[in-house]
Design a protein around this motif. Structure first.
Motif, PDB file in Angstrom:
ATOM      1  N   MET A 207       0.840  -1.179   0.000  1.00  0.00           N
ATOM      2  CA  MET A 207       0.000   0.000   0.000  1.00  0.00           C
ATOM      3  C   MET A 207       0.888   1.246   0.000  1.00  0.00           C
ATOM      4  SD  MET A 207      -3.059   0.841   2.582  1.00  0.00           S
ATOM      5  CE  MET A 207      -3.041   2.421   3.350  1.00  0.00           C
ATOM      6  N   THR A 208       0.668   2.121  -0.932  1.00  0.00           N
ATOM      7  CA  THR A 208       1.469   3.335  -1.062  1.00  0.00           C
ATOM      8  C   THR A 208       1.157   4.305   0.066  1.00  0.00           C
ATOM      9  OG1 THR A 208       1.491   3.086  -3.458  1.00  0.00           O
ATOM     10  CG2 THR A 208       2.017   5.255  -2.598  1.00  0.00           C
ATOM     11  N   LYS A 209       2.210   4.824   0.669  1.00  0.00           N
ATOM     12  CA  LYS A 209       2.086   5.829   1.724  1.00  0.00           C
ATOM     13  C   LYS A 209       2.313   7.200   1.118  1.00  0.00           C
ATOM     14  CE  LYS A 209       1.794   2.826   5.132  1.00  0.00           C
ATOM     15  NZ  LYS A 209       0.960   2.870   6.306  1.00  0.00           N
ATOM     16  N   ARG A 210       1.689   8.202   1.718  1.00  0.00           N
ATOM     17  CA  ARG A 210       1.821   9.579   1.228  1.00  0.00           C
ATOM     18  C   ARG A 210       2.743  10.362   2.142  1.00  0.00           C
ATOM     19  NH1 ARG A 210      -2.938  11.836  -2.210  1.00  0.00           N
ATOM     20  NH2 ARG A 210      -1.272  13.334  -2.447  1.00  0.00           N
ATOM     21  N   VAL A 211       3.688  11.074   1.526  1.00  0.00           N
ATOM     22  CA  VAL A 211       4.656  11.895   2.242  1.00  0.00           C
ATOM     23  C   VAL A 211       4.584  13.312   1.693  1.00  0.00           C
ATOM     24  CG1 VAL A 211       7.120  12.275   2.716  1.00  0.00           C
ATOM     25  CG2 VAL A 211       6.213   9.937   2.625  1.00  0.00           C
ATOM     26  N   LEU A 212       4.608  14.283   2.603  1.00  0.00           N
ATOM     27  CA  LEU A 212       4.740  15.677   2.203  1.00  0.00           C
ATOM     28  C   LEU A 212       6.119  16.143   2.628  1.00  0.00           C
ATOM     29  CD1 LEU A 212       3.523  18.237   0.970  1.00  0.00           C
ATOM     30  CD2 LEU A 212       2.633  18.810   3.254  1.00  0.00           C
ATOM     31  N   SER A 213       6.927  16.544   1.672  1.00  0.00           N
ATOM     32  CA  SER A 213       8.266  17.058   1.911  1.00  0.00           C
ATOM     33  C   SER A 213       8.190  18.579   1.872  1.00  0.00           C
ATOM     34  CB  SER A 213       9.219  16.534   0.834  1.00  0.00           C
ATOM     35  OG  SER A 213      10.491  17.115   0.972  1.00  0.00           O
ATOM     36  N   VAL A 214       8.591  19.218   2.981  1.00  0.00           N
ATOM     37  CA  VAL A 214       8.401  20.658   3.131  1.00  0.00           C
ATOM     38  C   VAL A 214       9.744  21.378   3.267  1.00  0.00           C
ATOM     39  CG1 VAL A 214       7.341  22.483   4.516  1.00  0.00           C
ATOM     40  CG2 VAL A 214       6.196  20.261   4.290  1.00  0.00           C
ATOM     41  N   GLY A 215       9.958  22.359   2.401  1.00  0.00           N
ATOM     42  CA  GLY A 215      11.061  23.285   2.570  1.00  0.00           C
ATOM     43  C   GLY A 215      12.425  22.801   2.141  1.00  0.00           C
ATOM     44  N   GLN A 216      12.492  21.743   1.364  1.00  0.00           N
ATOM     45  CA  GLN A 216      13.794  21.235   0.911  1.00  0.00           C
ATOM     46  C   GLN A 216      14.250  22.024  -0.318  1.00  0.00           C
ATOM     47  OE1 GLN A 216      14.595  18.932   3.139  1.00  0.00           O
ATOM     48  NE2 GLN A 216      12.501  18.545   3.785  1.00  0.00           N
ATOM     49  N   CYS A 217      15.540  22.278  -0.426  1.00  0.00           N
ATOM     50  CA  CYS A 217      16.084  22.839  -1.664  1.00  0.00           C
ATOM     51  C   CYS A 217      16.054  21.739  -2.727  1.00  0.00           C
ATOM     52  CB  CYS A 217      17.498  23.371  -1.448  1.00  0.00           C
ATOM     53  SG  CYS A 217      18.724  22.096  -1.071  1.00  0.00           S
ATOM     54  N   MET A 218      16.283  22.087  -3.973  1.00  0.00           N
ATOM     55  CA  MET A 218      16.187  21.106  -5.070  1.00  0.00           C
ATOM     56  C   MET A 218      17.098  19.891  -4.860  1.00  0.00           C
ATOM     57  SD  MET A 218      13.949  22.049  -7.427  1.00  0.00           S
ATOM     58  CE  MET A 218      14.398  21.849  -9.122  1.00  0.00           C
ATOM     59  N   PRO A 219      18.393  20.061  -4.562  1.00  0.00           N
ATOM     60  CA  PRO A 219      19.243  18.880  -4.373  1.00  0.00           C
ATOM     61  C   PRO A 219      18.798  18.018  -3.189  1.00  0.00           C
ATOM     62  CG  PRO A 219      20.607  20.836  -4.692  1.00  0.00           C
ATOM     63  CD  PRO A 219      19.194  21.309  -4.545  1.00  0.00           C
ATOM     64  N   ASP A 220      18.388  18.660  -2.093  1.00  0.00           N
ATOM     65  CA  ASP A 220      17.938  17.895  -0.929  1.00  0.00           C
ATOM     66  C   ASP A 220      16.617  17.191  -1.195  1.00  0.00           C
ATOM     67  OD1 ASP A 220      20.188  18.635   0.451  1.00  0.00           O
ATOM     68  OD2 ASP A 220      19.188  20.142   1.687  1.00  0.00           O
ATOM     69  N   ALA A 221      15.713  17.849  -1.905  1.00  0.00           N
ATOM     70  CA  ALA A 221      14.437  17.229  -2.257  1.00  0.00           C
ATOM     71  C   ALA A 221      14.667  15.997  -3.114  1.00  0.00           C
ATOM     72  CB  ALA A 221      13.539  18.228  -2.980  1.00  0.00           C
ATOM     73  N   SER A 222      15.591  16.105  -4.049  1.00  0.00           N
ATOM     74  CA  SER A 222      15.922  14.977  -4.920  1.00  0.00           C
ATOM     75  C   SER A 222      16.535  13.828  -4.127  1.00  0.00           C
ATOM     76  CB  SER A 222      16.863  15.444  -6.018  1.00  0.00           C
ATOM     77  OG  SER A 222      17.220  14.384  -6.856  1.00  0.00           O
ATOM     78  N   ALA A 223      17.471  14.149  -3.242  1.00  0.00           N
ATOM     79  CA  ALA A 223      18.119  13.110  -2.428  1.00  0.00           C
ATOM     80  C   ALA A 223      17.117  12.432  -1.501  1.00  0.00           C
ATOM     81  CB  ALA A 223      19.265  13.718  -1.622  1.00  0.00           C
ATOM     82  N   LEU A 224      16.238  13.218  -0.883  1.00  0.00           N
ATOM     83  CA  LEU A 224      15.230  12.649   0.008  1.00  0.00           C
ATOM     84  C   LEU A 224      14.273  11.755  -0.772  1.00  0.00           C
ATOM     85  CD1 LEU A 224      13.913  12.469   2.809  1.00  0.00           C
ATOM     86  CD2 LEU A 224      12.654  14.557   2.247  1.00  0.00           C
ATOM     87  N   SER A 225      13.859  12.211  -1.925  1.00  0.00           N
ATOM     88  CA  SER A 225      12.952  11.428  -2.763  1.00  0.00           C
ATOM     89  C   SER A 225      13.593  10.098  -3.185  1.00  0.00           C
ATOM     90  CB  SER A 225      12.557  12.237  -3.991  1.00  0.00           C
ATOM     91  OG  SER A 225      11.709  11.504  -4.820  1.00  0.00           O
ATOM     92  N   ARG A 226      14.848  10.147  -3.613  1.00  0.00           N
ATOM     93  CA  ARG A 226      15.552   8.910  -3.989  1.00  0.00           C
ATOM     94  C   ARG A 226      15.637   7.947  -2.812  1.00  0.00           C
ATOM     95  NH1 ARG A 226      18.928  12.178  -6.654  1.00  0.00           N
ATOM     96  NH2 ARG A 226      20.489  12.149  -5.003  1.00  0.00           N
ATOM     97  N   PHE A 227      15.998   8.491  -1.651  1.00  0.00           N
ATOM     98  CA  PHE A 227      16.108   7.665  -0.459  1.00  0.00           C
ATOM     99  C   PHE A 227      14.766   7.004  -0.124  1.00  0.00           C
ATOM    100  CE2 PHE A 227      15.225   7.643   4.140  1.00  0.00           C
ATOM    101  CZ  PHE A 227      16.029   6.574   4.504  1.00  0.00           C
ATOM    102  N   LEU A 228      13.703   7.788  -0.073  1.00  0.00           N
ATOM    103  CA  LEU A 228      12.396   7.240   0.292  1.00  0.00           C
ATOM    104  C   LEU A 228      11.908   6.222  -0.728  1.00  0.00           C
ATOM    105  CD1 LEU A 228      10.600  10.454   1.605  1.00  0.00           C
ATOM    106  CD2 LEU A 228      11.529   8.562   2.962  1.00  0.00           C
ATOM    107  N   ASN A 229      12.052   6.532  -2.008  1.00  0.00           N
ATOM    108  CA  ASN A 229      11.586   5.615  -3.053  1.00  0.00           C
ATOM    109  C   ASN A 229      12.424   4.345  -3.131  1.00  0.00           C
ATOM    110  OD1 ASN A 229       9.215   6.745  -4.412  1.00  0.00           O
ATOM    111  ND2 ASN A 229      10.562   8.482  -4.762  1.00  0.00           N
ATOM    112  N   THR A 230      13.656   4.387  -2.676  1.00  0.00           N
ATOM    113  CA  THR A 230      14.500   3.195  -2.650  1.00  0.00           C
ATOM    114  C   THR A 230      14.035   2.206  -1.586  1.00  0.00           C
ATOM    115  OG1 THR A 230      16.420   4.399  -3.467  1.00  0.00           O
ATOM    116  CG2 THR A 230      16.872   2.368  -2.263  1.00  0.00           C
ATOM    117  N   HIS A 231      13.539   2.726  -0.474  1.00  0.00           N
ATOM    118  CA  HIS A 231      13.236   1.865   0.674  1.00  0.00           C
ATOM    119  C   HIS A 231      11.748   1.659   0.948  1.00  0.00           C
ATOM    120  CE1 HIS A 231      17.434   1.682   1.822  1.00  0.00           C
ATOM    121  NE2 HIS A 231      17.507   2.978   1.568  1.00  0.00           N
ATOM    122  N   PHE A 232      10.897   2.487   0.380  1.00  0.00           N
ATOM    123  CA  PHE A 232       9.472   2.421   0.697  1.00  0.00           C
ATOM    124  C   PHE A 232       8.634   2.660  -0.556  1.00  0.00           C
ATOM    125  CE2 PHE A 232      11.724   4.152   4.403  1.00  0.00           C
ATOM    126  CZ  PHE A 232      11.405   3.188   5.352  1.00  0.00           C
TER     127      PHE A 232
END
Length: 123
Positions: free
Chosen positions: A1-26
């Motif tokens: 079941m897909t979970k919903r995440v709201l990422s708030v206030g990240q700069c572009m490189p950090d948003a990308s890194a966080l997204s990669r990390f989350l999508n790799t594991h969840f």
């Protein structure tokens, strides 16, 4: 079941890194928000399993912990878990003090402990 995440206030490189990390594991769907007003609108309209807030929002450098307090005090916001994104333990403790779950640091994306910390919310 897909979970919903709201990422708030990240700069572009950090948003990308966080997204990669989350999508790799969840299995997650990630929405992004830059400032308080947009964040509150999204939290009123959509239920999120986890809201990950940067310590300092990139768009206006406002305080992420203050935003957490605003979210907690806004009546129409759907229930959600808040988590700070910061490498500094003292800010993580402040976030916990206002009702957030202990968060993660940007330098911790390769740590198995970080995945374990997110598992209850995204697993």
């Amino acid at each position: 079941m897909t979970k919903r995440v709201l990422s708030v206030g990240q700069c572009m490189p950090d948003a990308s890194a966080l997204s990669r990390f989350l999508n790799t594991h969840f299995e997650v769907q990630i929405d992004e928000s830059d400032v308080e007003q947009d964040t509150l609108q999204k939290l009123k309209a959509t239920a999120y399993d986890l809201v990950m807030i940067n310590r300092k929002l990139d768009a206006d450098y406002s305080d992420g912990i203050e935003l957490m307090q605003t979210i907690k005090n806004t009546p129409d916001v759907k229930p959600c878990t808040l988590m700070l994104v910061s490498n500094f333990p003292e800010y993580q403790e402040q976030a916990v003090g206002v009702g957030a779950a202990y968060g993660i640091g940007k330098s911790e994306y390769r740590s198995p402990e970080t995945v374990a910390r997110l598992q209850p919310y995204l697993g």
